[in-house]
Design a protein around this motif. Structure first.
Motif, PDB file in Angstrom:
ATOM      1  N   LYS B 240      -7.905  -4.150  16.655  1.00 33.05           N
ATOM      2  CA  LYS B 240      -8.153  -3.203  17.745  1.00 33.05           C
ATOM      3  C   LYS B 240      -8.017  -1.797  17.163  1.00 33.05           C
ATOM      4  N   LEU B 241      -9.110  -1.050  17.172  1.00 36.62           N
ATOM      5  CA  LEU B 241      -9.078   0.292  16.608  1.00 36.62           C
ATOM      6  C   LEU B 241      -8.941   1.323  17.711  1.00 36.62           C
ATOM      7  N   SER B 242      -8.127   2.318  17.472  1.00 32.02           N
ATOM      8  CA  SER B 242      -8.090   3.435  18.415  1.00 32.02           C
ATOM      9  C   SER B 242      -9.368   4.238  18.242  1.00 32.02           C
ATOM     10  N   LEU B 243      -9.626   5.156  19.159  1.00 33.27           N
ATOM     11  CA  LEU B 243     -10.866   5.916  19.109  1.00 33.27           C
ATOM     12  C   LEU B 243     -11.007   6.642  17.774  1.00 33.27           C
ATOM     13  N   SER B 244      -9.919   7.318  17.371  1.00 36.16           N
ATOM     14  CA  SER B 244     -10.047   8.110  16.149  1.00 36.16           C
ATOM     15  C   SER B 244     -10.214   7.209  14.930  1.00 36.16           C
ATOM     16  N   GLU B 245      -9.532   6.071  14.938  1.00 34.78           N
ATOM     17  CA  GLU B 245      -9.705   5.129  13.822  1.00 34.78           C
ATOM     18  C   GLU B 245     -11.143   4.617  13.777  1.00 34.78           C
TER      19      GLU B 245
END
Ligand SMILES: Nc1ncnc2c1ncn2[C@@H]1O[C@H](COP(=O)(O)OP(=O)(O)OP(=O)(O)O)[C@@H](O)[C@H]1O
Ligand SMILES: [Mg+2]
Lengths: 265, 406
Positions: B240-245
């Motif tokens: 699960k990636l955060s938006l910035s990642e």
């Protein structure tokens, strides 16, 4: 060298119209194996149009163009130019048509296109076969340039060559397709006497060493008389004479239509 | 001599005027008439017609100018930049540190700069890919092509629709988008085989608009003007990636794909096929007389060019997570064309520089963005006059050969 008498090209009753203008009118012409044949005639007689018809750039209105290779006859009216080149005709152009922004070597390499086959996949993957083919293309092309005497300007842009060299490069490029018939459209145009003499040598060598037959359009009568075994004379699209240089020199029709004009000019 | 030149100039202006009139006529139904179905009135947007006229006149004039410039035998314009770039590429001591520095910068970029900047850079990289693709068609094989946005749209909608209906993931959609770009490129190629120059530009422009209008109006297929939302970003395994990642990840995908593009195109250029493409640009008749199948090589050029648009489209959809037809207007096509022309037709480095300039400058010079089309126009005209080959002119390769004793 005595030309063997096997015909490699037979043109019968070839006719070509541009709208109302009949540029070629029921023209017959045969070329035998390893023969140098000239096609002469006044300006606008239809010589270039004849070339364009047999190399597939124009589709003739009627008549037959038959090539005879290894005893197999094939009618090539209206066949696309690239296929005709593949079958073994190669030509040069009266108004030089080199790939100006490519190097001299690349121009000749383009001539190898139809004799090689590596595809997009081959280009990207660079497998053994396509690397080898590329090497062969380069070497083959370079050797042709050496034969023609352009080995000192391989990496120059074709546009930057002197005029005479551009004409010779066109011949080199045509030779790269490994033709059995080479069609030269005024190869000596714009050359000085020295260059013309060299060109005559070159043409003879191409025939003698490579065994390539040659059909030559030329206005330089000295060159034509010196080189050709057989001359066809065309005026207003019609054949007005055919014969050896000696015969043509004394043919009254020719003198009237062509040589007469030439001396006036 | 001078009268000759001015006569040809006037002739050129005349022809450009005709082209402009044609464009105005052809785009009339699309650009001028707007039916307001609610009030049942027709809005006549005459000012659009003026823009089309002026724009196509300038473009056509530039094109003609370029051609005439080409014909006037290029007198070897080795500018400062040329010798400079030659120096860079010839001396190992100079170019290896430059490459290392560039690599470090590229890798560090998303960690140094903000997410906003990284996002802009992703856009720029997408345009690098588009520019490199269009460069095959325009720069290398010499076909003026104005409908590039259509293939871009095809790629974007491929991913959006496949994902919407079948849950197909980004990594599958990427090659499919590329393939669809290529297939449509070939399909468009057939009817335009005989066209060149302005005429080809008009038809491809029309094609681009048709595709956009289809997307806008065929609601069942493309969801009309409201578009398709919630397109997933590229997944990294099951993390699960955060938006910035996710943005940083996309940035690196973009970098890798751009390198991939350059790699492929360089190999293509330096091959039998690539040479045939250049020969096609130089002289079609001679090309055929040398045994090159014109039809085949032209379609190859189109397909090779539009593949990258399809791929760029998928990436665009993954970046914005939303597609609608208004992202694929004619301006998009013109933008990519400008990148190719400004950077240097036929030159990979040139196209990369062109994309960076044309995408990044307006982003950071917000004040100018209102006028950016005007500025583009002026810059392009100036370029044509002073540096017709583009910022970086392409240089032909010098081959090595073995001497054969024969
Ligand atoms: N594409 C064309 N369309 C219309 N007419 C043409 C075309 N090509 C040639 N012609 C006409 O056909 C005739 C023959 O032209 P062609 O170029 O074959 O002459 P040529 O013998 O090669 O002359 P030159 O010695 O000047 O090269 C001329 O009257 C020419 O105007
Ligand atoms: Mg002629």
């Amino acid at each position: 060298m005595k030309p063997s008498k096997e015909k490699i090209l037979e043109v019968k009753k070839l006719t070509m119209d541009f709208g109302g203008l009949r540029a070629i009118d029921s023209f017959d012409l045969d070329i035998c194996d390893k023969e140098i044949v000239a096609l002469i005639g006044p300006n606008g007689a239809g010589k270039t149009t004849f070339f364009n018809c047999i190399t597939g750039i124009y589709k003739p209105a009627s008549g037959d163009i038959v090539i005879n290779k290894n005893g197999k006859k094939e009618r090539i009216n209206g066949v696309r130019p690239n296929l005709i080149t593949e079958k073994g005709f190669a030509r040069t152009f009266q108004n030089i048509r080199l790939f100006g922004n490519m190097t001299v070597l690349e121009n000749v390499m383009i001539g190898r296109h139809c004799r090689s086959k590596s595809s997009v996949a081959g280009a990207i993957l660079r497998n053994k076969a396509s690397i080898q083919e590329e090497k062969d293309i380069v070497n083959f092309s370079y050797n042709i340039l050496k034969k023609i005497g352009l080995q000192n300007s391989v990496n120059e842009l074709a546009n930057n060559l002197p005029y005479g060299d551009q004409r010779r490069l066109e011949i080199a490029r045509a030779l790269a397709t490994e033709p059995f018939l080479l069609l030269l459209d005024e190869p000596a145009a714009g050359m000085n006497p020295n260059e013309t003499a060299e060109l005559a040598d070159l043409i003879k060598r191409i025939r003698d060493e490579e065994g390539i037959s040659i059909l030559l359009i030329e206005h330089d009568m000295k060159l034509v008389m010196k080189l050709s075994e057989l001359i066809f004379v065309v005026d207003y699209g019609k054949k007005i004479a055919q014969g050896t240089p000696e015969e043509i020199k004394v043919n009254p029709n020719v003198i009237k239509a062509y040589l007469g004009e030439e001396t006036n000019a | 001599m001078t009268t000759d030149i001015s006569a040809s100039k006037i002739d050129g202006i005349k022809k450009s005027v005709y082209t402009a009139l044609w464009f105005m006529f052809l785009t009339f139904p699309i650009m001028v008439i707007k039916v307001n179905t609610i009030d049942n009135i027709i809005i006549w947007r005459w000012e659009n017609m003026f823009f089309i006229g002026a724009g196509s006149f300038i473009l056509s004039f530039i094109w003609r100018y370029m051609i005439s410039k080409n014909e006037m035998k290029s007198e070897d314009s080795t500018g400062i930049l040329q010798t400079f770039s030659e120096k860079i590429t010839s001396e190992k001591k100079i170019y290896i540190p430059i490459i290392i520095a560039a690599a470090v910068f590229v890798i560090a970029f998303p960690f140094i700069f903000s997410m906003y900047n990284t996002n802009i850079m992703i856009t720029a990289l997408i345009y690098v890919m588009l520019g490199l693709g269009l460069n095959i068609v325009v720069g290398i094989s010499g076909h003026l092509f104005l409908g590039y946005a259509a293939f871009y749209a095809a790629g974007a909608y491929t991913y959006a629709l496949l994902n919407h209906h079948f849950d197909i993931s980004f990594w599958f959609a990427l090659p499919i988008g590329a393939a669809i770009g290529a297939v449509i490129g070939i399909l468009l190629g057939f009817p335009v085989l005989r066209l060149k120059g302005d005429y080809l530009a008009i038809v491809t422009l029309g094609f681009g608009e048709i595709v956009r209008l289809i997307l806008e109006n065929w609601n069942d297929f493309s969801f009309g003007p409201s578009g398709i939302a919630n397109i997933p970003r590229p997944p990294l395994f099951n993390l699960k990636l955060s938006l910035s990642e996710a943005i940083v990840y996309l940035y690196f995908i973009m970098v890798v794909l751009c390198i991939f593009t350059v790699f492929i195109i360089r190999r293509l250029e330096d091959s039998r096929i690539g040479r045939a493409l250049v020969a096609l640009r130089e002289d079609e008749t001679a090309c055929q007389a040398m045994g090159i199948d014109k039809t085949k090589i032209k379609l190859t050029a189109f397909a090779l060019g539009t593949t990258w648009a399809g791929m760029g489209g998928v990436l665009f959809a993954a970046k914005t997570t939303f597609v609608n037809p208004s992202s694929f207007t004619i301006w998009e096509s013109i933008m990519v064309l400008c990148i190719v022309v400004l950077g240097g037709m036929g030159s990979i480095v040139g196209v990369i520089i062109g994309a960076m300039i044309l995408i990044l400058l307006p982003e950071y010079l917000r004040a100018f963005s209102e006028y950016r089309m005007i500025i583009f126009g002026i810059v392009l005209v100036l370029m044509m006059i002073f540096r017709p080959g583009g910022i970086v002119t392409s240089v032909r390769k010098n081959y090595k050969f073995e001497l054969e004793s024969k």
